[in-house]
Scaffold this motif. Structure first.
Motif, PDB file in Angstrom:
ATOM      1  N   LEU A 169       0.973  -1.438   0.026  1.00  0.00           N
ATOM      2  CA  LEU A 169      -0.026   0.109   0.114  1.00  0.00           C
ATOM      3  C   LEU A 169       0.824   1.432  -0.045  1.00  0.00           C
ATOM      4  CD1 LEU A 169      -3.112  -0.653   2.498  1.00  0.00           C
ATOM      5  CD2 LEU A 169      -2.911  -1.069  -0.157  1.00  0.00           C
ATOM      6  N   GLY A 170       2.118   1.561   0.931  1.00  0.00           N
ATOM      7  CA  GLY A 170       3.038   2.457   1.018  1.00  0.00           C
ATOM      8  C   GLY A 170       3.138   3.078  -1.163  1.00  0.00           C
ATOM      9  N   LYS A 171       4.022   1.991  -1.546  1.00  0.00           N
ATOM     10  CA  LYS A 171       3.656   1.369  -2.590  1.00  0.00           C
ATOM     11  C   LYS A 171       3.139   2.074  -3.645  1.00  0.00           C
ATOM     12  CE  LYS A 171       5.793  -0.900  -6.577  1.00  0.00           C
ATOM     13  NZ  LYS A 171       5.943  -2.298  -6.520  1.00  0.00           N
ATOM     14  N   GLU A 172       2.460   2.005  -3.678  1.00  0.00           N
ATOM     15  CA  GLU A 172       0.864   2.691  -4.463  1.00  0.00           C
ATOM     16  C   GLU A 172       0.660   3.608  -3.985  1.00  0.00           C
ATOM     17  OE1 GLU A 172       0.219   0.317  -6.927  1.00  0.00           O
ATOM     18  OE2 GLU A 172       1.262  -1.653  -6.668  1.00  0.00           O
ATOM     19  N   ALA A 173       0.690   3.679  -3.045  1.00  0.00           N
ATOM     20  CA  ALA A 173       0.543   5.054  -2.197  1.00  0.00           C
ATOM     21  C   ALA A 173       1.592   6.350  -2.935  1.00  0.00           C
ATOM     22  CB  ALA A 173       0.230   5.390  -0.805  1.00  0.00           C
ATOM     23  N   ARG A 174       1.978   5.672  -3.008  1.00  0.00           N
ATOM     24  CA  ARG A 174       3.774   7.261  -3.046  1.00  0.00           C
ATOM     25  C   ARG A 174       3.468   6.929  -4.578  1.00  0.00           C
ATOM     26  NH1 ARG A 174       6.493   4.145   0.537  1.00  0.00           N
ATOM     27  NH2 ARG A 174       7.379   2.407  -0.494  1.00  0.00           N
ATOM     28  N   GLN A 175       3.293   6.158  -5.705  1.00  0.00           N
ATOM     29  CA  GLN A 175       3.022   6.651  -6.885  1.00  0.00           C
ATOM     30  C   GLN A 175       1.202   6.622  -7.599  1.00  0.00           C
ATOM     31  OE1 GLN A 175       5.794   2.077  -8.246  1.00  0.00           O
ATOM     32  NE2 GLN A 175       2.758   2.103  -8.407  1.00  0.00           N
ATOM     33  N   GLY A 176       0.617   6.870  -6.172  1.00  0.00           N
ATOM     34  CA  GLY A 176      -0.562   7.509  -6.805  1.00  0.00           C
ATOM     35  C   GLY A 176      -1.713   6.680  -6.991  1.00  0.00           C
ATOM     36  N   ASP A 177      -1.533   5.780  -6.945  1.00  0.00           N
ATOM     37  CA  ASP A 177      -1.904   4.490  -7.888  1.00  0.00           C
ATOM     38  C   ASP A 177      -3.024   3.684  -6.088  1.00  0.00           C
ATOM     39  OD1 ASP A 177      -1.141   5.162  -9.861  1.00  0.00           O
ATOM     40  OD2 ASP A 177       0.453   3.294  -9.654  1.00  0.00           O
ATOM     41  N   LEU A 178      -2.963   4.367  -5.008  1.00  0.00           N
ATOM     42  CA  LEU A 178      -3.510   3.764  -3.862  1.00  0.00           C
ATOM     43  C   LEU A 178      -5.338   4.164  -3.931  1.00  0.00           C
ATOM     44  CD1 LEU A 178      -4.381   1.733  -2.381  1.00  0.00           C
ATOM     45  CD2 LEU A 178      -2.703   3.142  -0.524  1.00  0.00           C
ATOM     46  N   ASN A 179      -6.082   4.052  -4.269  1.00  0.00           N
ATOM     47  CA  ASN A 179      -7.777   3.914  -4.533  1.00  0.00           C
ATOM     48  C   ASN A 179      -7.730   5.716  -4.723  1.00  0.00           C
ATOM     49  OD1 ASN A 179      -8.932   2.229  -2.240  1.00  0.00           O
ATOM     50  ND2 ASN A 179      -7.722   3.555  -0.831  1.00  0.00           N
ATOM     51  N   PRO A 180      -7.877   5.731  -6.583  1.00  0.00           N
ATOM     52  CA  PRO A 180      -7.510   6.832  -7.555  1.00  0.00           C
ATOM     53  C   PRO A 180      -8.896   7.489  -7.282  1.00  0.00           C
ATOM     54  CG  PRO A 180      -7.085   4.839  -8.516  1.00  0.00           C
ATOM     55  CD  PRO A 180      -7.174   4.584  -7.460  1.00  0.00           C
ATOM     56  N   ASN A 181     -10.230   6.271  -6.704  1.00  0.00           N
ATOM     57  CA  ASN A 181     -11.183   7.291  -7.423  1.00  0.00           C
ATOM     58  C   ASN A 181     -12.436   6.745  -6.456  1.00  0.00           C
ATOM     59  OD1 ASN A 181     -13.949   6.980  -8.196  1.00  0.00           O
ATOM     60  ND2 ASN A 181     -13.522   6.843  -9.712  1.00  0.00           N
ATOM     61  N   PRO A 182     -12.318   8.127  -5.329  1.00  0.00           N
ATOM     62  CA  PRO A 182     -13.643   7.969  -3.797  1.00  0.00           C
ATOM     63  C   PRO A 182     -14.199   7.266  -4.244  1.00  0.00           C
ATOM     64  CG  PRO A 182     -11.644   9.791  -4.583  1.00  0.00           C
ATOM     65  CD  PRO A 182     -12.251   9.510  -5.902  1.00  0.00           C
ATOM     66  N   ALA A 183     -15.058   7.640  -5.324  1.00  0.00           N
ATOM     67  CA  ALA A 183     -16.209   7.074  -5.178  1.00  0.00           C
ATOM     68  C   ALA A 183     -16.256   5.435  -5.773  1.00  0.00           C
ATOM     69  CB  ALA A 183     -16.623   7.248  -6.527  1.00  0.00           C
ATOM     70  N   GLN A 184     -15.286   4.886  -6.540  1.00  0.00           N
ATOM     71  CA  GLN A 184     -14.905   3.639  -7.160  1.00  0.00           C
ATOM     72  C   GLN A 184     -14.906   2.835  -6.085  1.00  0.00           C
ATOM     73  OE1 GLN A 184     -11.762   2.250  -9.227  1.00  0.00           O
ATOM     74  NE2 GLN A 184     -12.316   1.503 -10.769  1.00  0.00           N
ATOM     75  N   THR A 185     -13.523   3.321  -4.962  1.00  0.00           N
ATOM     76  CA  THR A 185     -13.858   2.441  -3.147  1.00  0.00           C
ATOM     77  C   THR A 185     -14.388   2.675  -2.922  1.00  0.00           C
ATOM     78  OG1 THR A 185     -11.081   3.785  -3.793  1.00  0.00           O
ATOM     79  CG2 THR A 185     -11.787   2.730  -1.165  1.00  0.00           C
ATOM     80  N   ALA A 186     -15.573   3.730  -2.457  1.00  0.00           N
ATOM     81  CA  ALA A 186     -16.301   4.045  -1.486  1.00  0.00           C
ATOM     82  C   ALA A 186     -17.391   2.593  -2.182  1.00  0.00           C
ATOM     83  CB  ALA A 186     -17.247   5.090  -1.342  1.00  0.00           C
ATOM     84  N   ARG A 187     -17.568   2.223  -3.782  1.00  0.00           N
ATOM     85  CA  ARG A 187     -18.492   1.060  -4.103  1.00  0.00           C
ATOM     86  C   ARG A 187     -17.833  -0.110  -3.780  1.00  0.00           C
ATOM     87  NH1 ARG A 187     -18.686  -0.843 -10.926  1.00  0.00           N
ATOM     88  NH2 ARG A 187     -20.335  -1.303  -9.821  1.00  0.00           N
ATOM     89  N   VAL A 188     -16.498  -0.304  -3.627  1.00  0.00           N
ATOM     90  CA  VAL A 188     -15.840  -2.133  -3.119  1.00  0.00           C
ATOM     91  C   VAL A 188     -15.709  -1.654  -2.067  1.00  0.00           C
ATOM     92  CG1 VAL A 188     -13.693  -2.755  -3.329  1.00  0.00           C
ATOM     93  CG2 VAL A 188     -14.368  -1.381  -5.339  1.00  0.00           C
ATOM     94  N   ARG A 189     -15.347  -1.252  -1.014  1.00  0.00           N
ATOM     95  CA  ARG A 189     -15.475  -1.178   0.676  1.00  0.00           C
ATOM     96  C   ARG A 189     -17.461  -0.897   0.411  1.00  0.00           C
ATOM     97  NH1 ARG A 189     -11.812   3.033   2.281  1.00  0.00           N
ATOM     98  NH2 ARG A 189      -9.586   2.205   1.967  1.00  0.00           N
ATOM     99  N   ALA A 190     -17.843  -0.902   0.399  1.00  0.00           N
ATOM    100  CA  ALA A 190     -19.118  -0.945   0.134  1.00  0.00           C
ATOM    101  C   ALA A 190     -19.853  -2.521   0.485  1.00  0.00           C
ATOM    102  CB  ALA A 190     -20.389  -0.079   0.192  1.00  0.00           C
TER     103      ALA A 190
END
Length: 248
Positions: free
Chosen positions: A38-59
């Motif tokens: 997760l740290g690596k993906e966050a540094r690359q800007g690839d962690l949860n790039p779309n808040p709506a998509q992330t919220a959908r998956v988490r729901a």
């Protein structure tokens, strides 16, 4: 031993677990690996790039997690996490202890519905609940001990290597395919209990089969798409009453 209850789909196969491989150690390793990833993906800007998509998956995942208690009540106490990673790869996974990731590639390329995301996530969660990673690690550790013992006992290296290859084709790969089938069956039950149409798993694999590039089934760690869809058709119908009850 058996790490889970059978559920409505009847997963009752005895599992081989080595004392050399503990659930706790695998969960600790998974937590560390997941955090680093997760740290690596966050540094690359690839962690949860779309808040709506992330919220959908988490729901969706948050509706699936409570259903794991049917197979093993202790899973409710795991420190579950779910994140979306931007990648063209068509993939998703759940590490031991409930560390989950799904890639944007599988969501976007296959244009997944909520029911289909539930099928993907249910399948991956089932792998973790059933402790397939621990089972495979146990089998490998026992194989390595056996091969070491054979070498100490005077068996030639070539014979030992050939035995290892035969294990992979004759035992290792079929066991992996068995794990995939168990995860398919448990996954449709998790989805159905959470109120997602279990039949969506069939549509998911119809989409997956169109991606092509499948090796022969006897040399694959996954069942062929046709075999998989036939099995899913049977088991999705078996859990339909659970889905209909959840939708009331």
């Amino acid at each position: 031993m058996n790490t889970t209850n059978g559920g409505a789909v009847g997963i009752n196969r005895p599992q081989t677990m080595s004392q050399l491989v503990s659930s706790q150690s695998l969960m600790q390793q998974a937590t560390l690996t997941y955090s680093n990833l997760l740290g690596k993906e966050a540094r690359q800007g690839d962690l949860n790039p779309n808040p709506a998509q992330t919220a959908r998956v988490r729901a969706i995942v948050n509706r699936l997690i409570p259903q794991t208690a049917v197979f093993r009540p202790d899973a409710l106490s795991w420190k579950w996490e779910v994140n979306v990673i931007r990648s063209p790869e068509v993939n998703a996974w759940c590490m031991p202890g409930g560390k989950i990731a799904i890639y944007t590639g599988i969501i976007d390329k296959l244009k997944l519905s909520d029911d289909e995301i539930a099928a993907v996530m249910g399948h991956e969660i089932a792998h973790a609940v059933r402790e397939h990673a621990r089972e495979q690690a146990s089998e490998q550790s026992l194989l390595q001990l056996g091969m070491l013992g054979a070498q100490i006992g005077g068996v030639g290296r070539g014979t030992v290597n050939a035995a290892g290859q035969l294990y992979q084709v004759g035992v290792g790969l079929p066991h992996s395919r068995l794990h995939e089938t168990e995860a398919d069956r448990m996954g449709v039950e998790l989805a159905a209990r959470a109120g997602y149409d279990p039949r969506a798993a069939i549509g998911l694999w119809q989409k997956m089969s169109k991606l092509g590039g499948n090796p022969p089934e006897f040399l694959s760690t996954h069942p062929s798409p046709d075999t998989r869809m036939q099995d899913l058709a049977v088991y999705s119908e078996r859990v339909m009453p659970l889905y209909l009850a959840a939708k009331r």
